[in-house]
Each structure stands twice: as C-alpha cells, then as structure tokens.
Design an enzyme around this catalytic site. Structure first.
Site, PDB file in Angstrom:
ATOM      1  CG  ASP A 249      22.089 -12.427 -32.613  1.00 25.32           C
ATOM      2  OD1 ASP A 249      23.240 -12.293 -33.072  1.00 25.32           O
ATOM      3  OD2 ASP A 249      21.808 -13.247 -31.723  1.00 25.32           O
TER       4      ASP A 249
ATOM      5  N   GLY B 217      30.001 -14.283 -24.690  1.00 28.50           N
ATOM      6  CA  GLY B 217      31.068 -14.005 -23.728  1.00 28.50           C
ATOM      7  C   GLY B 217      32.411 -14.433 -24.283  1.00 28.50           C
TER       8      GLY B 217
ATOM      9  CB  VAL C 133      24.796 -21.006 -33.702  1.00 30.12           C
ATOM     10  CG1 VAL C 133      23.418 -21.204 -33.080  1.00 30.12           C
ATOM     11  CG2 VAL C 133      24.676 -20.539 -35.146  1.00 30.12           C
TER      12      VAL C 133
ATOM     13  N   GLY D 173      25.647  -3.452 -19.287  1.00 29.05           N
ATOM     14  CA  GLY D 173      26.485  -4.087 -20.320  1.00 29.05           C
ATOM     15  C   GLY D 173      25.927  -5.401 -20.840  1.00 29.05           C
TER      16      GLY D 173
ATOM     17  CD  GLU E 293      30.315 -25.816 -32.450  1.00 33.33           C
ATOM     18  OE1 GLU E 293      30.524 -26.852 -33.070  1.00 33.33           O
ATOM     19  OE2 GLU E 293      29.182 -25.477 -32.058  1.00 33.33           O
TER      20      GLU E 293
ATOM     21  CB  ILE F 167      26.122 -24.254 -26.708  1.00 34.60           C
ATOM     22  CG1 ILE F 167      25.678 -23.377 -25.554  1.00 34.60           C
ATOM     23  CG2 ILE F 167      25.358 -25.571 -26.726  1.00 34.60           C
ATOM     24  CD1 ILE F 167      24.215 -22.934 -25.647  1.00 34.60           C
TER      25      ILE F 167
ATOM     26  CE  LYS G 101      23.656 -15.776 -32.233  1.00 37.72           C
ATOM     27  NZ  LYS G 101      23.374 -15.256 -30.884  1.00 37.72           N
TER      28      LYS G 101
ATOM     29  N   GLY H 247      27.423 -19.470 -28.845  1.00 43.99           N
ATOM     30  CA  GLY H 247      28.675 -19.166 -28.125  1.00 43.99           C
ATOM     31  C   GLY H 247      29.469 -20.424 -27.808  1.00 43.99           C
TER      32      GLY H 247
HETATM   33  N1  HSE Z   1      24.125 -10.610 -29.244  1.00 42.10           N
HETATM   34  C1  HSE Z   1      24.237 -12.016 -29.040  1.00 42.10           C
HETATM   35  C2  HSE Z   1      23.278 -12.453 -27.936  1.00 42.10           C
HETATM   36  C3  HSE Z   1      25.678 -12.376 -28.695  1.00 42.10           C
HETATM   37  O1  HSE Z   1      22.713 -11.605 -27.228  1.00 42.10           O
HETATM   38  O2  HSE Z   1      23.062 -13.634 -27.782  1.00 42.10           O
HETATM   39  C4  HSE Z   1      26.123 -13.695 -29.176  1.00 42.10           C
HETATM   40  O3  HSE Z   1      25.887 -13.957 -30.516  1.00 42.10           O
END
Ligand code: HSE
Length: 440
Positions: A198, A305, A129, A184, A126, A133, A202, A131
């Site tokens: 990325d 996060g 993809v 950051g 879960e 959600i 996903k 985070g």
């Molecule tokens: N690097 C990813 C983003 C973090 O910026 O969404 C979570 O997968």
C-alpha cells in the site's frame, strides 16, 4: 449551476462523501451546487443512513458512468477491477473522475491519464495518498516552483499503529497485529499494509507528481514490517532511534549528461528521535518533502477514515465543479484545455535505480558464537567490502551466544550485501542474521 455527481461505492469513504454533500451548511457555497444523482452499490437490500430516495441507488455501476446527465464520477469502490474499467468508461464518456484508489492509480496511471488527456477530463486523486492530508494538490500546485529532492513519508496508518504499539508495549508483531485486527485497525487480510505494498502504491503516485514523470509501480522496492522484532525496537531505542515504515522517493546524484534516476523504496527504517517523522504515531500519516528553494516541509494528519478521506474527495469534486463553472460562464465550446497544474499530462518514464545503488546506513543484529576474535571477524568482513562501522555493541545471551548490534556509516547497498554474504558464509562464527534495517 448544478453539477451532478455519480458515486461508485457507499462504503466507509462513499458514506463520508455523501454525508458532506448532503450537509452543505457552513461549507464552501459550491457544495450546495453538487447533487448526488446516482449511487452505485453492491446490494439494494442493505439498510443505509443516507437520506436519499431509493431511486438514487442502483447496482448497475456501468449505467452511472455512461449516464449523460452525470458530470463527475467519484470512484470509491477500491481494488483494481472493476474500478479500472469503470473509470476508463467514465472518461470515455466525457466525465471527470475523482478517485481514492491508490492501487488502481499506481498501476494504471499511464492508461488512465492518457485517456483523460485525450478526452479532456480531469482525474483527481487527493484522497489516494494520506487520507485527509492535503499533499497531492500541494505537490501539483503550491510546491510546483521547487525542484523536489526527496519525499520521505509515513503513508500507511496500519503499520504505523502496529509499530507504535510495539514500541510502547514491547510486544511482538504477531500479537499486536492480531489485536489490531480484533479492534478494526488492521484488515482481516493485512498483506497490502504490513508487506509495504500500500505504501509502495502511494509513494509511486507522489513521485510521479514530484518528478513530473510516470513511475513503473513494479520498480518500487518494498519490504514490510513482519520481520521487525521487539528486540530491534529496543536496540533502536537505546541507540536513539525509533523504527518506522518509511516510503522514500529521492533523486539520485547524477553526473552532467547522465539520465537522472530516482530511488524508490519502502522499508522499515531506524529514524533518529529528533527527526520530525519520529514523533508521528498511531494511525497518523506524515509526508516530509525536501525541495529547493522551499527547504523542508511536513504534511501531517489522519491518513485514513471516513471523514478525513471524504474531505479530500469532496475537495477534488469542488475543484472540478469550480473549473466547470468558469468554463460554462465563459460559454467555452469545443475541446477543453485542461489546467496544466491540475491535470497529470506528463508522458516520460522516470528511471528508477536498482536498490543495490542506494546509499544508506544499516543497522544489523547478528547472533554469533561468543568466542575470541568474533568482533574482529565482523569488522574485517565489513572492511573487506569498504563498509565502515559507526557503532558496534555486543551483549552476552543466556544460551552462551553473543548478540552483536552494528550500525554502519553510509554505504552503497550492493557493497553492504557483499559483506553480509561473506559474514553469513562463515558458519563457525555467525549463527544467524537476526535483522537488517536501513537507517535514515
Ligand atoms: N490501508 C491504508 C492504511 C488505508 O493503513 O493507511 C488508507 O489508504
């Protein structure tokens, strides 16, 4: 009945996971039954704010995945290796796996899920993809009666943050990326995020679930946001659009008897201001699912996060613990039959259509010589390849050239590219193709 958890990694997501497991009050009663048996870390010397005895920590991650006392492995070290090998070894040793690792799952899904099915264990993801959600489980379960036609997602928070700031501040990509890194919000090496890799990982995962097949990650077309200019964001705004990095997985139209194909793509996109995805800003993610008969459903929330991602990780651990509790309660023995809605047991390969077959609108920004007939020339080049234009705007530039912004009607990408080749070939008329961006 206690379930022992082996945690691989104590970074952002690992610490968030440990904190939930160590603070069960007010959560589902099953959280109390989850015990962190071991935590695999890179160094034992680092100070930690996790209240567990020193004997829980080890640098020997292989010992965790082969430990006969451990029921569930949580893999939150990320990256391809050693994550892949450790997950396979855990599966081989009869352990269930919970992972947040989108890159490893997207690339090695076949290997991981085939091994998991053979071993009769779950691999749940879960957190991989969106985070925090909930989207993986809804696709597997709540929406499983639907025929999914299309998934359109903003599934990378870093790029959404950069594009939101570019729009709000009128800044250029490079400056805002540098600032996002200093704050950051972007990684020191931003490649996977800003080049769309990325998001491609996903969407490959979401498509596999939505379309019930394995998706070859290498076939997901991906373009990032490095080339998006402040000028394009301003043009988009004046035309009633906002630019977002979208990931799309869509069924192609097929004739009876034809093999069904999928469009799989990640690219910057002009999104109409009245589309629900247009107002998804900053680091937030959203996944817009169109299914039959449900219609349109959107999942929105924090895509990354510590807390949000750990929330998804622990939900998966609880799902497995609940199944194990039922199994142990009913004294089942022998080979486990996996819950078919929770396991990923599909074996067929989804066919992915080449990007040249995609049908979409395009926005194009050209720098041309400001001379009689140039607009006509642009229209003729597009017309020669069956590309119909929806709008065309010309602006005179200080250097004497003309900037021409065109939006086409829907066209097959292959034909559009032929028209662009013809435009570019004429050096006397067109100096530069400053931008080509698809339109939702
Ligand atoms: N690097 C990813 C983003 C973090 O910026 O969404 C979570 O997968």
């Amino acid at each position: 009945m206690t379930f022992k958890v082996g945690l691989l990694g104590l970074g952002t997501v690992g610490s968030g996971t440990a904190k939930i497991l160590l603070d069960p009050a007010g959560r589902h009663p099953l959280v109390k039954e989850l015990e962190i048996a071991k935590i695999g870390v890179r160094s034992l010397d680092k100070p930690r704010d996790i209240d567990l005895p020193a004997t829980c920590f080890t640098t020997d991650l292989e010992a965790i995945v082969t430990d006969p006392d451990i029921d569930i492995i949580v893999e939150v070290i990320g990256g391809l290796e050693p994550a892949r090998t450790l997950m396979l070894k855990a599966i081989e040793n009869g352990k269930h796996v919970v992972t947040a690792n989108k890159a490893a799952v997207a690339l090695y899904s076949d290997e991981l899920f085939t091994a998991a099915e053979k071993a009769g264990v779950y691999v749940l993801l879960e957190a991989a993809v969106g985070g925090g959600i909930p989207v993986i489980e809804p696709l597997k379960q709540s929406l499983c009666s639907n025929k999914i036609n299309r998934i359109t997602g903003i599934i990378n928070g870093t790029t959404n943050y950069i594009l939101t700031r570019m729009k709000n501040e009128g800044g250029d990509f490079g400056d805002i990326l540098a600032d996002a890194q200093a704050l950051g919000y972007a990684e020191a090496d931003p490649t996977a995020d800003v080049d769309g890799l990325d998001a491609a990982d996903k969407i490959a995962i979401l498509a596999a679930l939505a379309y019930g097949g394995r998706v070859d990650r290498a076939q997901v077309h991906s373009e990032g946001i490095r080339t998006v200019a402040a000028a394009d964001i301003a043009y988009a705004d004046s035309l009633g659009f906002v630019i977002k990095l979208l990931a799309v997985a869509q069924r192609c139209e097929s004739q009876p008897g034809e093999t069904e194909k999928l469009e799989m793509r990640v690219h910057p996109t002009l999104v109409p201001n009245d589309h629900p995805l247009a107002s998804v800003n900053d680091v937030n993610n959203a996944i817009f699912v169109e299914g039959n008969p449900v219609g349109k459903v959107m999942f929105f929330g924090p895509g990354a996060g510590s807390g949000p991602t750990a929330s998804a990780v622990v939900a998966d651990v609880l799902n497995i613990a609940a199944l194990l509790q039922v199994e142990k309660g009913s004294n089942q023995t022998g080979t486990r039959s996996l819950d078919p809605l929770l396991a990923c047991s599909h074996q067929h390969e989804c066919q992915v259509a080449p990007i040249s077959e995609t049908v979409t609108r395009f926005y194009v920004r050209l720098i041309a010589n400001d001379q009689p007939g140039v607009i006509g020339f642009v229209g003729t080049c597009f017309g020669n390849h069956g590309v119909s234009l929806e709008s065309i705007v010309q602006t005179h530039r200080k250097d004497g050239s003309a900037e021409i912004a065109v939006v086409t009607h829907d066209v097959q990408e292959g034909k559009f590219r032929q028209a662009m080749d013809e435009l570019i070939a004429s050096k006397e008329q067109i100096n530069d193709v400053a931008a080509v961006i698809r339109v939702l």
